[in-house]
Design a protein around this motif. Structure first.
Motif, PDB file in Angstrom:
ATOM      1  N   UNK A 106      -8.758   1.795 -11.208  1.00  0.00           N
ATOM      2  CA  UNK A 106      -8.993   3.205 -10.948  1.00  0.00           C
ATOM      3  C   UNK A 106      -8.492   4.058 -12.098  1.00  0.00           C
ATOM      4  N   UNK A 153     -12.222   8.899  -5.863  1.00  0.00           N
ATOM      5  CA  UNK A 153     -12.635   8.035  -6.974  1.00  0.00           C
ATOM      6  C   UNK A 153     -13.671   8.733  -7.852  1.00  0.00           C
ATOM      7  N   UNK A 155      -3.172   7.164  -4.429  1.00  0.00           N
ATOM      8  CA  UNK A 155      -3.845   5.909  -4.104  1.00  0.00           C
ATOM      9  C   UNK A 155      -2.847   4.772  -3.994  1.00  0.00           C
ATOM     10  N   UNK A 200      -3.404  -6.550  -4.971  1.00  0.00           N
ATOM     11  CA  UNK A 200      -3.488  -5.128  -4.608  1.00  0.00           C
ATOM     12  C   UNK A 200      -3.485  -4.179  -5.794  1.00  0.00           C
ATOM     13  N   UNK A 201      -2.696  -4.495  -6.818  1.00  0.00           N
ATOM     14  CA  UNK A 201      -2.552  -3.503  -7.872  1.00  0.00           C
ATOM     15  C   UNK A 201      -3.742  -3.482  -8.823  1.00  0.00           C
ATOM     16  N   UNK A 213       1.846   1.378  -1.579  1.00  0.00           N
ATOM     17  CA  UNK A 213       2.473   0.166  -2.111  1.00  0.00           C
ATOM     18  C   UNK A 213       3.867   0.445  -2.664  1.00  0.00           C
ATOM     19  N   UNK A 237       0.401  -7.940  -8.018  1.00  0.00           N
ATOM     20  CA  UNK A 237       1.230  -7.401  -6.944  1.00  0.00           C
ATOM     21  C   UNK A 237       1.920  -6.103  -7.324  1.00  0.00           C
ATOM     22  N   UNK A 238       2.274  -5.943  -8.597  1.00  0.00           N
ATOM     23  CA  UNK A 238       3.139  -4.809  -8.908  1.00  0.00           C
ATOM     24  C   UNK A 238       2.696  -3.929 -10.066  1.00  0.00           C
ATOM     25  N   UNK A 241      -7.787  -0.909  -0.460  1.00  0.00           N
ATOM     26  CA  UNK A 241      -6.411  -0.712  -0.909  1.00  0.00           C
ATOM     27  C   UNK A 241      -5.520  -0.309   0.261  1.00  0.00           C
ATOM     28  N   UNK A 270      -5.705  -0.381  -8.281  1.00  0.00           N
ATOM     29  CA  UNK A 270      -5.024   0.750  -8.887  1.00  0.00           C
ATOM     30  C   UNK A 270      -5.238   0.792 -10.408  1.00  0.00           C
TER      31      UNK A 270
END
Lengths: 204, 204, 204, 204
Positions: free
Chosen positions: B113, A166, A113, B106-107, A117, B30-31, B169, B110
DNA sequence: GATGAATGAGACTTCATTCAT
DNA sequence: GATGAATGAAGTCTCATTCAT
């Protein structure tokens, strides 16, 4: 010293490499790259830490190879299932495969997923992302079910993959292995929706 | 002590905490947590490293609060959208919100999830996972559309959330901001499939 | 705001200072300087950390004063006991006092034992070490028992103090409060030995 | 691999560990555990900080081993001295050994004195405290001098050990190395007192 | 008198990587 | 082919101290 003649018939690359591979697959699949140290992998593999660098060059390269191997494993199974005669059965089987895979290697889903990035320190060379390989297979099957505009195919496959991944991840996390059938049905509602709104493919 | 007359009674409580929060939100969004160091957060916030520990106690606690804040942000927007008169519009708007949120941070997708897994080093106290909060809202809306068996609701909402999150994502990762409409439609095929196979709710 | 007239009759130096003193005595007595932080002392005293620096200037200065206070406490009791008519009773009572003191503030013994070492970062200004103050009192009493060469006095008093302190420390550490009498007797064997090998003082 | 003929089969096992040990012994002996940093030990040993963790795992574990080594060193010497034919000579020699040891490693006395307290952050696993090991040896020797009730033995040995340790510590601290004989006599007054009040052991 | 937010030096520890053997 | 001792950069955290209010 190098090649003992006619001894073990196997190619047997290095043996150490295989054991490292197995250990990595197990550990990375369960906890993800950042949570696993080279020490630990080497220890479980029963080899020294230096062997990792001798065989793979770096932790990232090893992870890259393991990840690729895992992806190949999954994709190979999906590809095989995709050839089932009945396309809806194919999709259902593919979802089942994904669920089982994620249950066995929970963190792989997470890695895939997030593989798009963080382009920095990518694991090894650039390889085709799992997502792309899987969606292209999904699209093949969907094309056997409904007539879909070219620009619709990718997003639909993505939604399908995302829903399955998911749901699978959540099922793997919660200790109660809910009815797998119900999950499958929920994911496949996307196909039902597709069928309800698009012209089905006619076997001609 | 010397009361500044008729001004705001010191809004600037600490300011440092707010700035740390902003920096964390930006960097973590972001990370991801373990790709960001306390040094970096403090530096971007323009405060010393010690200030992080003075205000939050530990890196994990700070991350926990930031994560919770982000979750509250998203959930609040989703909840508001869920009250739209037309349920299908509600779902479409909710998906749009999710896509925009994931594009900005974005993260977070993740993290959410993977929030079920890895009970070790949980960020702060146990809080209701985002997934649970979102699916319950989704279920409310779905209940206004079709009649669904109790045990079907959760998996359907999960699939919906997963499809949206994953699509979002991917869109955030690929630099080409594909047509958002197409993505929305793909995700909402689940609803179409639901309608095609279940009895719709009649307005009394 | 500052001094409410004719209210509390006590001098009441600062009140904060007293509370800090009490808290320090308690914490330092139990765990020693390095194991206690300024934060903790301030918290138990119910004042802010800044108050420590306002009242004492530094942690070391505060510790120095607390240590001196503790020493004064012990020495005052010992001095009083040393005036008992019967010198052997005096020594026995003094040992009892030491044992009780060490039981209440275990780490003081340790601090006093090591106070000679580490001349760097001494606590506050140079004060007469506890050891010196105590041995001089012991010597006074011993002088009432046996005739001792000048150069013998100090070592004998030291041995006596060491035996008592160590025995007390051990008793405080072991949860089984052994018979205090037996300990006293063991320590006082030094006096018996003295008497057996030296000419006793004649009352005249 | 290439065996150096007829030489010592690689005495230099790691060397780093030994050098760290020596540096620790020196530094800890002089200043105590929490006044010495890992950086400093590594620097004096001439190795990198990571080497400490490679060889010992943690600062506490290293300290534990150094402390145990120091204890073994002292106890071994004391045990040997305890076998001297004349028990009083044995005790005198033992006291001399203790004094010399404390002079060389002043803070060991302090550590041993406080080893019973503070069960938190114990150095490594639980090992028999030095105090116990020494007193049992002392008791053996005393048993050869006087007939002592079972419950008297431990306290007497404790007093003896305390007197010696404290006197030694003080002598090590004060730069004037006082007459060691006088110190020895003072400590041994306990034995004199014992002899004066108890029945001596008759040689068969 | 007193506060508490803020600091920064320094402590302990982890871990990917190198290299002589 | 393989080892494991050694490294050093980087990370998290503690805590005595300062200072504006």
């Amino acid at each position: 010293m190098t090649a003992s003649p006619n001894s073990r018939p196997r190619t047997r690359v290095t043996d150490s490499k295989e054991r490292l591979f197995a250990a990595s697959m197990q550990l990375l699949g369960a906890r993800g790259p950042n949570a696993v140290s080279v020490d630990e992998i080497a220890q479980i593999a029963g080899v020294s830490k230096g062997t990792v660098y001798y065989n793979f060059g770096s932790k990232d390269k090893m992870i890259g190879q393991v990840l690729e191997f895992g992806a190949d494993m999954l994709v190979a199974q999906l590809d095989e299932a995709s050839t089932l005669a009945e396309p809806r059965d194919a999709l259902r089987t593919m979802a089942t495969i994904a669920i089982d895979f994620v249950e066995k290697y929970p963190s792989f889903a997470q890695i895939w997923i997030s593989e798009q990035l963080s382009p920095e320190s990518d694991w090894g060379e650039q390889i085709t992302p799992v997502y792309t390989r899987v969606t292209s297979t999904i699209i093949e099957v969907i094309d056997r079910i409904v007539v879909l505009g070219q620009e619709e195919k990718e997003p639909v496959a993505t939604a399908l993959f995302g829903a399955a991944l998911f749901s699978a991840r959540l099922r793997a996390a919660s200790m109660n292995p809910e009815d797998r059938e119900t999950i499958l049905n929920s994911v496949l509602f996307i196909v039902d929706g597709l069928l309800a709104t698009h012209e089905p493919v006619t076997d001609h």
